[in-house]
Structure formats: structure tokens, C-alpha cells
Scaffold this motif. Structure first.
Motif, short mmCIF file in Angstrom:
data_model
loop_
_atom_site.label_atom_id
_atom_site.label_comp_id
_atom_site.label_asym_id
_atom_site.label_seq_id
_atom_site.Cartn_x
_atom_site.Cartn_y
_atom_site.Cartn_z
N LEU A 38 -32.74 30.37 26.91
CA LEU A 38 -31.79 29.25 26.85
C LEU A 38 -32.57 28.05 26.33
O LEU A 38 -33.30 27.40 27.07
CB LEU A 38 -31.21 28.98 28.24
CG LEU A 38 -30.21 27.83 28.36
CD1 LEU A 38 -29.06 28.00 27.38
CD2 LEU A 38 -29.68 27.76 29.78
N GLY A 39 -32.43 27.77 25.02
CA GLY A 39 -33.31 26.83 24.36
C GLY A 39 -32.82 25.40 24.36
O GLY A 39 -31.63 25.12 24.28
N ALA A 40 -33.79 24.48 24.44
CA ALA A 40 -33.54 23.05 24.31
C ALA A 40 -34.73 22.42 23.58
O ALA A 40 -35.85 22.93 23.67
CB ALA A 40 -33.40 22.40 25.69
N HIS A 41 -34.47 21.33 22.88
CA HIS A 41 -35.52 20.54 22.24
C HIS A 41 -36.55 20.16 23.32
O HIS A 41 -36.24 19.40 24.24
CB HIS A 41 -34.87 19.28 21.66
CG HIS A 41 -35.78 18.46 20.78
ND1 HIS A 41 -37.15 18.40 20.97
CD2 HIS A 41 -35.51 17.67 19.73
CE1 HIS A 41 -37.67 17.60 20.06
NE2 HIS A 41 -36.69 17.15 19.29
N ALA A 42 -37.77 20.69 23.20
CA ALA A 42 -38.74 20.54 24.28
C ALA A 42 -39.23 19.11 24.45
O ALA A 42 -39.73 18.75 25.52
CB ALA A 42 -39.94 21.47 24.05
N LEU A 43 -39.09 18.27 23.41
CA LEU A 43 -39.59 16.89 23.51
C LEU A 43 -38.47 15.91 23.85
O LEU A 43 -38.69 14.70 23.86
CB LEU A 43 -40.29 16.50 22.20
CG LEU A 43 -41.36 17.49 21.73
CD1 LEU A 43 -42.07 16.99 20.48
CD2 LEU A 43 -42.37 17.79 22.84
N ILE A 64 -41.11 27.44 29.87
CA ILE A 64 -42.06 27.84 28.84
C ILE A 64 -41.63 27.19 27.53
O ILE A 64 -40.43 27.19 27.19
CB ILE A 64 -42.11 29.37 28.72
CG1 ILE A 64 -42.75 29.97 29.98
CG2 ILE A 64 -42.90 29.79 27.46
CD1 ILE A 64 -42.62 31.47 30.10
N VAL A 65 -42.59 26.63 26.80
CA VAL A 65 -42.30 26.02 25.50
C VAL A 65 -42.66 27.00 24.40
O VAL A 65 -43.79 27.51 24.35
CB VAL A 65 -43.07 24.69 25.34
CG1 VAL A 65 -42.87 24.12 23.94
CG2 VAL A 65 -42.60 23.69 26.40
N HIS A 66 -41.70 27.27 23.53
CA HIS A 66 -41.89 28.22 22.43
C HIS A 66 -42.24 27.47 21.15
O HIS A 66 -41.61 26.46 20.84
CB HIS A 66 -40.62 29.06 22.24
CG HIS A 66 -40.30 29.90 23.45
ND1 HIS A 66 -39.81 29.35 24.62
CD2 HIS A 66 -40.42 31.22 23.68
CE1 HIS A 66 -39.66 30.30 25.51
NE2 HIS A 66 -40.02 31.46 24.97
N PRO A 137 -40.75 22.13 18.95
CA PRO A 137 -40.99 23.10 20.03
C PRO A 137 -39.71 23.30 20.84
O PRO A 137 -38.95 22.34 21.04
CB PRO A 137 -42.08 22.44 20.87
CG PRO A 137 -42.17 21.02 20.44
CD PRO A 137 -41.43 20.85 19.16
N ILE A 138 -39.44 24.52 21.26
CA ILE A 138 -38.21 24.82 22.00
C ILE A 138 -38.56 25.29 23.41
O ILE A 138 -39.22 26.31 23.59
CB ILE A 138 -37.37 25.90 21.28
CG1 ILE A 138 -37.02 25.42 19.86
CG2 ILE A 138 -36.11 26.21 22.08
CD1 ILE A 138 -36.26 26.47 19.04
N ALA A 139 -38.11 24.50 24.41
CA ALA A 139 -38.29 24.90 25.81
C ALA A 139 -37.20 25.90 26.15
O ALA A 139 -36.03 25.64 25.86
CB ALA A 139 -38.19 23.68 26.72
N ALA A 140 -37.56 27.02 26.73
CA ALA A 140 -36.54 28.02 27.04
C ALA A 140 -36.92 28.91 28.21
O ALA A 140 -37.89 29.64 28.13
CB ALA A 140 -36.28 28.89 25.81
#
Ligand code: AMP
Ligand code: MG
Length: 315
Positions: A38-43, A64-66, A137-140
Motif C-alpha cells: 500500500l504505497g504512499a509518497h515516502a517524503l 518500509i521505504v521502497h 521513494p515509496i513507503a509501503a
């Protein structure tokens, strides 16, 4: 009935739309080789906070940041020790998360307030294409509600969330690894295994040795990965009523039986998918044949212990 998240084809137009949605702070689920994320803009701290809200995940459980490359990973951390370079060269892209001291650009919301961040380059071609297209980076975390089974197909995500929670899901087939990544911390003086997965990484100290409750990794909740149907490790007797028996070496008498591969990797690849399918059936219980007590099965054993609610065993 609310709409399910929009199903997006993994082609150029689909990836462009998904990347745009992510950059604008919306949530996009996408396939990885472990499970769907489930991805979100990590920044973007607001986007990250929405992930926690939608999942019902405690804010104490870091995401976890992808990233698309070692270079992109290094841009988010303050140190890149030799062990990181060695492990990343050997296992990225792949089901390995490395925990390292974070730079200030990584919001505290992502890391649950910790000074470290978990990073991974996923191997699924759609995940990599999305990371490159979005150029962020994508936090998911896994794209399921807190404590539930992790999704291994786009339709599992569409069954769990509505469109106002999760804008879209990118189609990417069945996740091939099938359980979550191996997590290794490189933030201390020696590498520590925080969560086992399918990778064989001998010689690491294990943070969770000593059994449930002993581990030092945050967000490793005991009850996790659970189907709705009562799930047991099979003891001498199976429960009464019409149930399903999942085996890999020795079949038993039950209303329904499912055979999984007898090797740890093959078993992991089929586990969540099988439990999702059985959970959709009308079974009073699901019982699993115990798995071998060998190192290669450590990741599977960890998930089964949590999925069976503190190791429920039939008598
Ligand atoms: P999930 O997103 O459910 O696969 O879980 C991610 C897991 O990775 C967490 O539960 C932690 O155990 C681990 N993790 C992620 N970031 C960190 C971090 N900064 N420090 C320690 N563990 C982490
Ligand atoms: Mg999860």
C-alpha cells in the motif's frame, strides 16, 4: 456499496497515472514479489499518515521505504557500511529490507519516530517501473487491514479497501515470494536479523531469539496475518465440523484438503494465497500440518505462529 480501488493495467499509461497519484499524495497499491504494497509518497508525511489510518496500523509500526536503486537508498541514510553494500549487491532487487540511520528528509511518520529507516529495492518489474516513473521513494506496508492476511493478488486489495481509501491498485499477477521481506538491521555494531523471510542469511544474530515477546524489532505484532476462519496448527486430533486441512507431506481425513509444496520457498509462495482462497470458502476451521523445524523454514514458521493467534494447536 462503495467502489473498490480502480484496477490499473501495468502499461505505460497506467504507470504514469499511478505515479502521478502517488506524487500528489494519494495511496496506490502495487505488486511486489513479496506481497502487494500500500504505497504512499515516502517524503510526504500526510500521505504516510493516511496509510496508517486506512490500514488501522498502530503509529508505532514503521513502514518500509521502497527505492529503485542502491543510489536512491543511499540518499535516504547517513551511513552506508560495507555490510549494506555487500547485502544490497547480493540481494537487491529482492526480498531483503535493510535498516539504517535515516536522514532528516525521511519523515518521522514513516519510521514511527525511530532514527532509522527500513529500505528495500523490490524485484517485481511493475514495482521497479513504478518507482522509476514516480521518481520518489515509496513507503509501503502490506496492502491489508491491520492483523489480516497480506494480499498476494490485486483482487485481495480490492476486496479489502474502498476507492476513497485507496485510489488504485496496479495489476501484477500473483506475488512470487508470497511472504514479507527479510529485515536486517545494520544500524548497530553488528548486523541483526529482525524478521525472517525466505532468504538464507547464515551467521546473523536474531533479535527475536527467545521466542514471542523477546524480539527487539518494532511493529512485529504477535497477532498478524490472520484469516477470518479459525486457523490452527494440527495436533493429534482435528477439530469437529467441516474444515480444511492444509498439508505438504502427510494428508489427513478432512472435508477438504489442500496440498502445498514440501519445500520452504514453494510453501511460502502458496501460503497466503491458499489461506485467502480457503477464507472465502465456508469452512468451520482451517488446520495446517506443522512445518519442519529447519532454518530454511524460519520465515514460514514465524508467519504461521502469528497467523494461528499465538500458536493455537488442536489437541
Ligand atoms: P510490514 O510493512 O508489515 O511488512 O512491516 C515492516 C516491518 O519492517 C516492521 O514491522 C519492522 O519490523 C520492520 N522495520 C521497518 N522499518 C524499521 C526500522 N526503522 N527499524 C526496525 N524495523 C523496521
Ligand atoms: Mg503487513
Amino acid at each position: 456499496m462503495s467502489l473498490a480501488p480502480e484496477l490499473i493495467a501495468p502499461d505505460a499509461a497506467g504507470l504514469r497515472a499511478a505515479a502521478r497519484a502517488l506524487r500528489e499524495g494519494r495511496l496506490v497499491a502495487f505488486p511486489t514479489e513479496t506481497v502487494y504494497g500500500l504505497g504512499a509518497h515516502a517524503l510526504d508525511a500526510d500521505a504516510v499518515r493516511r496509510v496508517f489510518a486506512v490500514k488501522g496500523r498502530p503509529a508505532t509500526s514503521p513502514l518500509i521505504v521502497h527505492v529503485a536503486s542502491i543510489e536512491a537508498a543511499r540518499a535516504l541514510v547517513t551511513t552506508w557500511p560495507d555490510a549494506a553494500e555487500r547485502l544490497a549487491q547480493a540481494h537487491w532487487p529482492g526480498p531483503l529490507t535493510l535498516v539504517l540511520p535515516k536522514r532528516d528528509v525521511v519523515p518521522d511518520a514513516v519510521t514511527a519516530g525511530l532514527g532509522t529507516v527500513g529500505l528495500r529495492v523490490p524485484a517485481h518489474p511493475v514495482a521497479l517501473a513504478l518507482l522509476r516513473e514516480a521518481a520518489i521513494p515509496i513507503a509501503a506496508p502490506s496492502a491489508n487491514r491491520f492483523t489480516r492476511l497480506s494480499p498476494t493478488r490485486a483482487e485481495h486489495v480490492r476486496d479489502a479497501f474502498s476507492r476513497d481509501e485507496v485510489a488504485m491498485v496496479i495489476e501484477g499477477g500473483v506475488s512470487e515470494v508470497g511472504i514479507e521481506s527479510t529485515v536486517v538491521s545494520l544500524a548497530g555494531p553488528e548486523p541483526v536479523l529482525l524478521r525472517p523471510g525466505v532468504l538464507d542469511l547464515p551467521g546473523l544474530r536474531r533479535a527475536f531469539e527467545g521466542g514471542p515477546g523477546a524480539h527487539a524489532a518494532p511493529g512485529q505484532h504477535e497477532a498478524h496475518y490472520q484469516p477470518r476462519t479459525p486457523l490452527f496448527l494440527a495436533g493429534e486430533h482435528l477439530p469437529a465440523g467441516r474444515g480444511a486441512y492444509v498439508w505438504h507431506t502427510t494428508p489427513r481425513e478432512a472435508a477438504h484438503t489442500v496440498r502445498l509444496p514440501a519445500d520452504a520457498r514453494g510453501y511460502a509462495a502458496r501460503l497466503y494465497d491458499t489461506l485467502h482462497a480457503l477464507d472465502g470458502g465456508d469452512w468451520a476451521w482451517i488446520a495446517l500440518e506443522p512445518v519442519p523445524d529447519e532454518a530454511s523454514w524460519e520465515g514460514v514458521r514465524d508467519r504461521l505462529r502469528r497467523a494461528t493467534a499465538r500458536g493455537r494447536v488442536t489437541d
